[in-house]
Design a protein around this motif. Structure first.
Motif, PDB file in Angstrom:
ATOM      1  N   ASP A   7       0.832  -1.212   0.000  1.00  0.00           N
ATOM      2  CA  ASP A   7       0.000   0.000   0.000  1.00  0.00           C
ATOM      3  C   ASP A   7       0.866   1.262   0.000  1.00  0.00           C
ATOM      4  O   ASP A   7       0.585   2.214  -0.728  1.00  0.00           O
ATOM      5  N   LEU A  19       2.314   2.098  -3.339  1.00  0.00           N
ATOM      6  CA  LEU A  19       1.300   2.716  -4.199  1.00  0.00           C
ATOM      7  C   LEU A  19       1.017   4.153  -3.757  1.00  0.00           C
ATOM      8  O   LEU A  19       0.909   5.062  -4.581  1.00  0.00           O
ATOM      9  N   LEU A  20       0.913   4.352  -2.452  1.00  0.00           N
ATOM     10  CA  LEU A  20       0.573   5.678  -1.930  1.00  0.00           C
ATOM     11  C   LEU A  20       1.668   6.703  -2.212  1.00  0.00           C
ATOM     12  O   LEU A  20       1.387   7.894  -2.357  1.00  0.00           O
ATOM     13  N   GLY A  33       4.115   6.216  -4.708  1.00  0.00           N
ATOM     14  CA  GLY A  33       4.758   5.999  -6.001  1.00  0.00           C
ATOM     15  C   GLY A  33       6.226   5.633  -5.816  1.00  0.00           C
ATOM     16  O   GLY A  33       7.100   6.104  -6.552  1.00  0.00           O
ATOM     17  N   SER A  90       3.417  11.936  -7.526  1.00  0.00           N
ATOM     18  CA  SER A  90       2.328  11.207  -8.160  1.00  0.00           C
ATOM     19  C   SER A  90       2.063   9.944  -7.345  1.00  0.00           C
ATOM     20  O   SER A  90       2.998   9.326  -6.850  1.00  0.00           O
ATOM     21  N   ALA A 133      -4.548   1.449  -3.039  1.00  0.00           N
ATOM     22  CA  ALA A 133      -4.193   0.898  -1.719  1.00  0.00           C
ATOM     23  C   ALA A 133      -5.424   0.234  -1.105  1.00  0.00           C
ATOM     24  O   ALA A 133      -6.552   0.501  -1.503  1.00  0.00           O
ATOM     25  N   TYR A 161       0.653  11.786   4.010  1.00  0.00           N
ATOM     26  CA  TYR A 161       1.463  12.723   3.242  1.00  0.00           C
ATOM     27  C   TYR A 161       1.935  13.923   4.077  1.00  0.00           C
ATOM     28  O   TYR A 161       2.538  14.844   3.529  1.00  0.00           O
TER      29      TYR A 161
END
Lengths: 347, 347
Positions: free
Chosen positions: A267, A270-271, A273, B175, B181, B272
């Motif tokens: 995960d 993917l989150l 990149g 990106s 996910a 993030y």
């Protein structure tokens, strides 16, 4: 961008050594470091010591002890990498045995400049200086990949940061609270575990399961679900019993943990990149390395529907935590606070 | 860094217009744009049109039609922002009605230079040029925040990208494939929905529930769980019926969707470190704006244990998708491929 290092007018004008610390929920790793001016190895570790957090009344006590034992001269500045979320000059973290306040530390230590960053932000910074020998390939291709690099690790909690290379050649470090995001189950067993945990708390963060204490939570919760006694008292004992093959419930728990870790790493790739690869750190992984490599870890990492082929190209490496956080905290400090280390400041 | 724009030796030497496209699962938005040389508004939109993807046999057909109707002169280059994961010059995306191949498009259109980026990467790029009037504050403080900015949106799938400001003043765009996910449930109802979906697929990605089709999946799955008929045939009908108050199951589904969206946005802020705020885009949100604001969206966004106080400081804004992706694709192109737009190239 080359790392900014203090100007050295003459060979004998070495920049002053400074303090660099990496503080997790269990261990505080403290170093006295000196800038080298080299891009590939920006700091030299002059002194290094580790302390068990729970045995001290505060971080200040640990740092004072370290400085008394190891500082060669008064230290004027430093950098603290700390598990948790740095908000201003405090840290939000329920995994630390005491609060961490930078202004208090600065006053207590008589240190003029003390910077605070997240511990995985420091680790991510340090991965730029890792050689191939410093890591063990756990899954994926050995080839060097390009793109964002994920550094994550289950320890007392679950930390993660991302190093993003830029066109200028300089990396940007993204600090995260990935361990606080909600846990995503993918099997009936994981659903049953989450169901139990949600009865106590409206929010079950990933790190409640993917961490050292999380392994123990998995073990106890599987025991409850299956009506089996769960007498082992620590994550290390669960790991040992699972590896020794002496306890079926412990083995189940460690299996579940490794599968979950794979799913979480998939995960996170993917989150973020994170085509540039994954470095897994954290105190609890070295002990289970062989078990992990033969577990469902990689199959679960890849089990993300149409993204499988993308994920299969990502190298996943294990790093020993060691002094990496200290090196990272020091490197970060040199990049971001170079002004305070100028020759003038030492006079 | 100022955005690199073509040099203009004289006022009448305007740089050549180029193609910029934003291709989602449902709509393709195509623009003919011209560089302005201004930092705050780097492109002017000369022509713009939207197309329903499913009504065309390929993206090439749409672009040829657009160029035939709108191009003032032959176009030599362009930029395609596309939902999905750009792997080399192809796109991995199960939500598009046709494959997208940049070399094929380049040949079919006779365009020398055609760049491919992710659609939310383009949107994130464009948010740098948004004014306060272009957005609606949905939750959190109105004050301008600093730090990474999350741009995400449920449409045909769920896209997300992060704009990370750097010390040099230039932003880096991360990106992501966040929509791929694994889905994390937090209530007994969400657990029951996931349990149903995991019986069919080992991986249930977030976008299987947090997207337009996802709203419909929630509606149908709640119907199955509760033994209620679920006759509404599209996400738009579920939204309309929920807002009109004519259908209890539709209302339940939209409530669940808004709560889930809040939980996902909260997770992404943590993942993030998106202290700079959230922009939510995507075709399905404007229709449900009032419902969303009175739903459990913000309570669920905040319900992340000790991170609540951090999350409460993050402004969450709604943006109309409109031509933002086209502006972003064009801006990205100007920043990364400025060479191909030099005056010399037009001769």
């Amino acid at each position: 961008m080359a790392i900014q290092s203090p100007s050295m007018a003459a060979a004998d004008m070495q920049p002053a050594p400074f303090l660099a610390a990496d503080v997790g929920g269990t261990h505080a790793r403290i170093g006295l470091v000196s800038p080298t001016g080299k891009r590939t190895e920006p700091v030299a570790l002059l002194r290094y010591a580790t302390y068990e957090c729970a045995q001290f009344a505060s971080l200040g006590e640990i740092l004072r002890l370290f400085l008394a034992d190891h500082a060669l001269a008064p230290v004027c500045c430093g950098s603290i990498a700390c598990a948790g979320y740095p908000e201003g000059e405090q840290v939000i973290n329920s995994n630390l045995p005491w609060p961490v306040s930078i202004p208090e530390l600065r006053a207590a230590l008589g240190v003029r400049e003390l910077a605070l960053i997240n511990d995985f932000q420091a680790m991510a910074c340090a991965t730029e200086f890792l050689g191939a020998d410093d890591t063990t390939l756990i899954a994926g291709p050995a080839a060097v990949a390009s793109g964002p690099v994920l550094v994550m690790g289950p320890g007392t909690g679950l930390g993660a940061a991302v190093r993003i290379p830029t066109e200028s050649g300089r990396s940007i470090i993204l600090s995260t609270e990935a361990g606080q995001a909600a846990f995503a189950p993918s099997t009936p067993r994981e659903l049953a575990v989450l169901d139990r945990l949600l009865r106590k708390d409206a929010h079950v963060p990933v790190e409640q399961l993917v961490s050292g204490p999380g392994l123990h939570t998995i073990y106890r919760t599987l025991g409850l679900i299956e009506g089996s006694p769960a007498p082992l008292e620590s994550p290390a004992r669960v790991t040992d019993a699972a590896i020794a093959g002496t306890d079926a419930l412990a083995r189940d728990a460690l299996d579940t943990f490794c599968g979950l870790l794979g799913s979480v790493v998939g995960d996170l790739i993917l989150l973020y990149g994170a085509q540039g690869g994954v470095f897994m750190a954290g105190g609890i992984l070295p002990q289970m390395r062989d078990f992990l490599q033969h577990s469902s870890f990689h199959a679960r990492l890849l089990s993300k529907g149409p993204m499988r082929s993308v994920l299969a190209q990502v190298p996943v490496r294990l790093i020993e935590h060691g002094n990496l956080g200290v090196i990272g905290a020091a490197s970060w400090f040199l990049q971001h606070r170079s002004g305070v280390l100028s020759v003038k400041d030492r006079m």
